[in-house]
Motif scaffolding. Structure first.
Motif, PDB file in Angstrom:
ATOM      1  N   ASP A 122     -29.971  12.163  55.054  1.00 32.10           N
ATOM      2  CA  ASP A 122     -29.147  11.930  56.354  1.00 32.10           C
ATOM      3  C   ASP A 122     -29.381  12.718  57.399  1.00 32.10           C
ATOM      4  O   ASP A 122     -28.723  12.847  58.531  1.00 32.10           O
ATOM      5  CB  ASP A 122     -27.754  12.136  55.742  1.00 32.10           C
ATOM      6  CG  ASP A 122     -27.233  11.098  54.522  1.00 32.10           C
ATOM      7  OD1 ASP A 122     -27.940   9.939  54.769  1.00 32.10           O
ATOM      8  OD2 ASP A 122     -26.822  11.653  53.838  1.00 32.10           O
ATOM      9  N   THR A 123     -30.710  13.442  57.442  1.00 26.55           N
ATOM     10  CA  THR A 123     -31.183  14.365  58.576  1.00 26.55           C
ATOM     11  C   THR A 123     -32.058  13.817  59.619  1.00 26.55           C
ATOM     12  O   THR A 123     -32.990  13.668  58.871  1.00 26.55           O
ATOM     13  CB  THR A 123     -31.349  15.589  57.952  1.00 26.55           C
ATOM     14  OG1 THR A 123     -30.113  16.252  57.275  1.00 26.55           O
ATOM     15  CG2 THR A 123     -31.589  16.939  59.447  1.00 26.55           C
ATOM     16  N   PRO A 124     -31.979  13.766  60.626  1.00 25.38           N
ATOM     17  CA  PRO A 124     -33.209  13.365  61.536  1.00 25.38           C
ATOM     18  C   PRO A 124     -34.277  14.374  61.683  1.00 25.38           C
ATOM     19  O   PRO A 124     -34.209  15.656  61.343  1.00 25.38           O
ATOM     20  CB  PRO A 124     -32.480  13.285  63.104  1.00 25.38           C
ATOM     21  CG  PRO A 124     -31.162  13.328  62.686  1.00 25.38           C
ATOM     22  CD  PRO A 124     -30.673  13.798  61.581  1.00 25.38           C
ATOM     23  N   ALA A 125     -35.500  13.931  61.365  1.00 27.07           N
ATOM     24  CA  ALA A 125     -36.621  14.827  61.269  1.00 27.07           C
ATOM     25  C   ALA A 125     -36.590  15.990  62.329  1.00 27.07           C
ATOM     26  O   ALA A 125     -37.095  17.087  62.241  1.00 27.07           O
ATOM     27  CB  ALA A 125     -37.828  13.982  61.159  1.00 27.07           C
ATOM     28  N   ALA A 126     -36.261  15.533  63.528  1.00 33.21           N
ATOM     29  CA  ALA A 126     -36.307  16.184  64.666  1.00 33.21           C
ATOM     30  C   ALA A 126     -35.326  17.436  64.552  1.00 33.21           C
ATOM     31  O   ALA A 126     -35.249  18.536  65.265  1.00 33.21           O
ATOM     32  CB  ALA A 126     -36.107  15.464  66.106  1.00 33.21           C
TER      33      ALA A 126
END
Length: 99
Positions: free
Chosen positions: A18-22
């Motif tokens: 649920d975490t953006p790679a950025a």
């Protein structure tokens, strides 16, 4: 896809879906923050071994080599058998097809 981005993408998709790679900083300590635990480390090493053809059974493995995305990148760059293999791994193609 560059090496750091590929490692980050794998870690996020596998351990932080649920975490953006950025949002995953290259220097973030993956163990102290609980992103990766000891069992997941074994899975991660297995993925690295297959993806980058790392001879992990022949390498001196240290927890420090897997503490962050940046450390993993350094480990791969230091231990990949050849730069051609690194380029092949980054593109997802297989080598040895040229006569």
């Amino acid at each position: 896809m560059n090496l750091r981005h590929e490692i980050t993408h794998h870690i996020v998709s596998t351990y932080l879906p649920d975490t953006p790679a950025a949002d995953l900083e290259p220097s973030l300590d993956l163990f102290d923050t609980g992103v990766v635990n000891s069992l997941q480390l074994l899975e991660l090493i297995g993925w690295l071994r297959e993806r980058y053809r790392l001879p992990v059974e022949d390498l001196d493995l240290s927890l420090q080599s897997f503490r962050s995305v940046a450390a993993i990148q350094d480990f791969i760059e230091t231990n990949t058998p050849t730069s051609a293999t690194r380029a092949t791994s980054a593109t997802g193609t297989t080598g040895g097809e040229t006569p």
